[in-house]
Design an enzyme around this catalytic site. Structure first.
Site, PDB file in Angstrom:
ATOM      1  N   PRO A   1      -7.082   4.213   7.130  1.00 51.37           N
ATOM      2  CA  PRO A   1      -8.213   3.600   7.847  1.00 51.37           C
ATOM      3  C   PRO A   1      -8.998   2.575   7.039  1.00 51.37           C
ATOM      4  O   PRO A   1      -9.726   1.775   7.619  1.00 51.37           O
ATOM      5  CB  PRO A   1      -9.096   4.810   8.182  1.00 51.37           C
ATOM      6  CG  PRO A   1      -8.164   5.981   8.170  1.00 51.37           C
ATOM      7  CD  PRO A   1      -7.169   5.675   7.094  1.00 51.37           C
TER       8      PRO A   1
ATOM      9  N   LYS B   1       0.853  -1.199   0.000  1.00 49.52           N
ATOM     10  CA  LYS B   1       0.000   0.000   0.000  1.00 49.52           C
ATOM     11  C   LYS B   1       0.881   1.239   0.000  1.00 49.52           C
ATOM     12  O   LYS B   1       1.735   1.415   0.860  1.00 49.52           O
ATOM     13  CB  LYS B   1      -0.925   0.050   1.211  1.00 49.52           C
ATOM     14  CG  LYS B   1      -2.008   1.146   1.065  1.00 49.52           C
ATOM     15  CD  LYS B   1      -2.673   1.500   2.360  1.00 49.52           C
ATOM     16  CE  LYS B   1      -1.954   2.590   3.126  1.00 49.52           C
ATOM     17  NZ  LYS B   1      -1.991   3.928   2.446  1.00 49.52           N
TER      18      LYS B   1
ATOM     19  N   PHE C   1       2.120  21.061   6.641  1.00 50.29           N
ATOM     20  CA  PHE C   1       2.485  22.481   6.647  1.00 50.29           C
ATOM     21  C   PHE C   1       1.932  23.176   7.895  1.00 50.29           C
ATOM     22  O   PHE C   1       2.660  23.858   8.626  1.00 50.29           O
ATOM     23  CB  PHE C   1       1.934  23.118   5.363  1.00 50.29           C
ATOM     24  CG  PHE C   1       2.095  24.598   5.241  1.00 50.29           C
ATOM     25  CD1 PHE C   1       3.289  25.147   4.811  1.00 50.29           C
ATOM     26  CD2 PHE C   1       1.043  25.450   5.526  1.00 50.29           C
ATOM     27  CE1 PHE C   1       3.434  26.521   4.679  1.00 50.29           C
ATOM     28  CE2 PHE C   1       1.173  26.824   5.399  1.00 50.29           C
ATOM     29  CZ  PHE C   1       2.376  27.358   4.973  1.00 50.29           C
TER      30      PHE C   1
ATOM     31  N   LYS D   1       0.826  21.757  10.651  1.00 48.83           N
ATOM     32  CA  LYS D   1       1.370  21.131  11.856  1.00 48.83           C
ATOM     33  C   LYS D   1       2.719  21.744  12.227  1.00 48.83           C
ATOM     34  O   LYS D   1       2.981  22.051  13.396  1.00 48.83           O
ATOM     35  CB  LYS D   1       1.521  19.627  11.624  1.00 48.83           C
ATOM     36  CG  LYS D   1       2.258  18.881  12.726  1.00 48.83           C
ATOM     37  CD  LYS D   1       2.549  17.443  12.310  1.00 48.83           C
ATOM     38  CE  LYS D   1       3.494  16.764  13.276  1.00 48.83           C
ATOM     39  NZ  LYS D   1       3.892  15.402  12.814  1.00 48.83           N
TER      40      LYS D   1
ATOM     41  N   GLU E   1       9.252   0.497  11.341  1.00 50.15           N
ATOM     42  CA  GLU E   1      10.262   1.558  11.317  1.00 50.15           C
ATOM     43  C   GLU E   1       9.495   2.846  11.536  1.00 50.15           C
ATOM     44  O   GLU E   1       8.775   3.302  10.651  1.00 50.15           O
ATOM     45  CB  GLU E   1      11.021   1.544   9.986  1.00 50.15           C
ATOM     46  CG  GLU E   1      12.335   2.311  10.055  1.00 50.15           C
ATOM     47  CD  GLU E   1      12.177   3.766   9.660  1.00 50.15           C
ATOM     48  OE1 GLU E   1      12.086   4.605  10.589  1.00 50.15           O
ATOM     49  OE2 GLU E   1      12.159   4.055   8.467  1.00 50.15           O
ATOM     50  N   LEU E   2       9.639   3.434  12.717  1.00 49.23           N
ATOM     51  CA  LEU E   2       8.731   4.481  13.168  1.00 49.23           C
ATOM     52  C   LEU E   2       9.457   5.816  13.359  1.00 49.23           C
ATOM     53  O   LEU E   2      10.446   6.084  12.710  1.00 49.23           O
ATOM     54  CB  LEU E   2       8.031   4.020  14.453  1.00 49.23           C
ATOM     55  CG  LEU E   2       7.311   2.664  14.360  1.00 49.23           C
ATOM     56  CD1 LEU E   2       6.749   2.242  15.702  1.00 49.23           C
ATOM     57  CD2 LEU E   2       6.223   2.689  13.289  1.00 49.23           C
ATOM     58  N   GLY E   3       8.922   6.637  14.246  1.00 47.81           N
ATOM     59  CA  GLY E   3       9.411   7.996  14.378  1.00 47.81           C
ATOM     60  C   GLY E   3      10.712   8.116  15.143  1.00 47.81           C
ATOM     61  O   GLY E   3      11.250   7.146  15.679  1.00 47.81           O
TER      62      GLY E   3
ATOM     63  N   ALA F   1       1.518   5.407   0.244  1.00 49.14           N
ATOM     64  CA  ALA F   1       0.947   6.541   0.977  1.00 49.14           C
ATOM     65  C   ALA F   1       0.001   7.289   0.046  1.00 49.14           C
ATOM     66  O   ALA F   1       0.298   7.462  -1.152  1.00 49.14           O
ATOM     67  CB  ALA F   1       2.057   7.467   1.457  1.00 49.14           C
TER      68      ALA F   1
END
Length: 541
Positions: free
Chosen positions: A266, A232, A390, A392, A308-310, A234
């Site tokens: 979702p 999938k 932007f 955020k 693999e995250l933040g 983005a």
């Protein structure tokens, strides 16, 4: 590696230019709200408000299922936008649960009945080698799509990332026929062997900040091991993955082995994570979403998950540092890819002995950074990915000001179109501020002061993240102390963002689990089977 050398050359050019422009150091800095010194290029606004027209044609906007481009089952589409303007580039098929079912069915059939897992490992490797050649042949089209859909500079996409991608595919092509088990000595008259089998259908969810690079990190090792895939994309950046997937089929990949579904988290993402016929899941994205993915995988068929995250990576400038070089490397560590990098060096810790000099030069370097249309030559920074990101980033900048940090420069949008933000530098940042704790994912550098090594180790390790760190020092003992003390998956010493294909990448703590790239990644896509055979009257055991 060639790609790493390109990054080094790019950085070396910046180092040279920064040292020659030390006279450009600007003066006043304002604490809290007030006028901030800003001398960005006068052509910046014009460059962002009048973008060029990309030359590539968008040919692939449907879902790729069982070797064919098809519409979504619902017939729905969604727009993918140009971050330079907010305008629609194309309308892309919007996959949902029914499309995930179709893609998983195709992948399952290809694994259980198709030729891919039954090919020799050498035959699979040749498909991947041909694929890498096609990537090199189509670099211009791929880099143009990547820049148009994502906003990263064309120079970065074409000269750094695409060579890294084809190199990584060749790396895993080389591994395909070198995956093997062991003969294990037993305590009894038995022949014991281990074999490595492909895990089956792999579900893969990739992010928007490095669409092609993350495609390669996921697809390369999974295919080398003989698996089939449902990937999938983005929703912000579907175009380059669809194009490169078509090249993979041109290289000889059988139908159903790789299926690409564009859609939203979702719906399509949740359906893939919770699918009972998916044998393994790999996800790259935010920590918050990673928790949801892990829960869905556990509640379905307990499929193994790599995440693999933040990150909120510390970049530590020690008292013995060459300040000019440290400033440039810290700048690169944070602002690369518009700051939209999970391992960005977003907490810049500077020893008190060199703090004031570093701060003035870091501010000057940010003011000198060229921002504009990412297709233009010489541009260092393009737009952020979309309006949500932007806004955020601007909220975090306001938070930094409100919490008492000193806004040295930047903090505003550039131009009237698209999602461009001035390179921003904060000083007097404290650990309890949101800009020091949260992953901003934007061009915002937070500079913190420290007194000694023990202190900076303690402060660096307070983060809930543990993805990466940078250390800048000329002292080998200091480097050794820091590299072993920092609770992160990668420590770069006097360098940053070196991503050779063989180097494993992943995090500690809430930055994820498992590793991408290198030999370690292969285990994500393999099952180990022990085979024990009785021996009758063996000559030896």
């Amino acid at each position: 590696m060639a790609a790493a050398s390109r990054i080094s050359r790019l950085l070396s050019r910046s180092l040279a230019s920064s040292s020659s422009s030390s006279a450009l150091l600007s003066k006043g800095r304002i604490s809290g709200v007030g006028r901030v010194v800003s001398c960005y290029s006068t052509t910046a606004a014009a460059a962002v408000d009048n973008p060029s027209t990309p030359s590539v044609k968008v040919n692939y906007t449907q879902l790729l299922i069982n070797g064919n481009f098809v519409d979504s089952a619902s017939g729905k589409t969604f727009p993918t936008l140009d971050p330079r303007t907010g305008d629609v580039i194309a309308h892309v098929a919007e996959g949902d649960a029914e499309d995930i079912n179709r893609a998983v069915s195709a992948a399952r059939k290809a694994f259980d009945e198709g030729p891919w897992p039954k090919m020799t490992a050498y035959e699979r490797s040749m498909v991947l080698f041909r694929f890498a050649d096609l990537i090199d042949k189509h670099t211009e089209e791929l880099a143009t799509l990547e820049t148009w859909d994502n906003g990263k500079t064309y120079e970065q996409a074409a000269k750094i990332e695409l060579p890294m991608i084809s190199r990584l595919i060749r790396y895993y092509a080389g591994w395909a026929d070198k995956i093997h088990g062991l003969t294990v000595p037993a305590d009894s008259p038995h022949l014991v062997q281990t074999i490595h089998e492909p895990i089956g259908v792999a579900g893969q969810i990739i992010p928007w900040n490095f669409p092609l690079l993350m495609f390669a990190w996921k697809v390369g090792p999974a295919l080398a091991c003989g698996n089939t895939i449902v990937l999938k994309t983005a929703e912000q950046t579907p175009l380059s993955a669809l194009y490169v997937a078509k090249l993979l089929h041109e290289a000889g990949l059988p139908p159903g082995v790789l299926n690409v579904v564009s859609g939203f988290g979702p719906t399509a993402g949740a359906a893939l994570a919770s699918h009972m016929e998916v044998d393994k899941l790999a996800f790259t994205g935010s920590t918050q979403t990673g928790k949801v993915v892990l829960e869905l995988a556990a509640k379905s068929n307990l499929k193994p998950v790599t995440l693999e995250l933040g990150g909120k990576s510390p970049f530590i400038v020690c008292k013995d540092a060459d300040v000019d070089k440290a400033v440039e490397l810290a700048h690169f560590a944070l602002f690369f890819n518009q700051g939209q990098c999970c391992c960005a060096g977003s907490r810049t810790y500077v020893h008190e002995n060199v703090y004031d000099e570093f701060l003035e030069k870091a501010k000057a370097r940010a003011l000198k950074r060229s921002v504009g249309d990412p297709f233009m030559a010489g541009i260092e920074q393009g737009p952020q990915i979309d309006s949500e990101q932007f806004e955020k980033i601007l909220r975090y900048i306001r938070s930094g000001v409100d919490s008492g940090a000193t806004l040295e420069t930047g903090g505003e949008r550039i131009g009237s179109r698209g999602y461009y933000i001035q390179p921003t530098v904060f000083s007097n940042v404290k650990e309890d501020m949101l800009i020091a704790k949260d992953e901003i994912f934007g061009p915002v550098q937070s500079i913190l002061k420290f007194k000694d090594i023990d202190e900076v180790i303690r402060r660096a390790n307070t983060s809930t993240y543990g993805l990466a760190a940078g250390v800048f020092t000329q002292d080998i003992d200091t480097a050794n102390t820091l590299t072993r003390a920092l609770k992160v998956g990668t420590v770069w010493v006097n360098c940053y963002d070196v991503f050779d294909a063989a180097i494993p990448f992943g995090g500690y703590k809430m930055s994820g689990q498992g590793r991408e790239k290198g030999i370690h990644c292969l285990s994500n896509y393999l099952q180990v089977k022990a085979i024990v055979t009785s021996l009758k009257n063996p000559t030896w055991i």
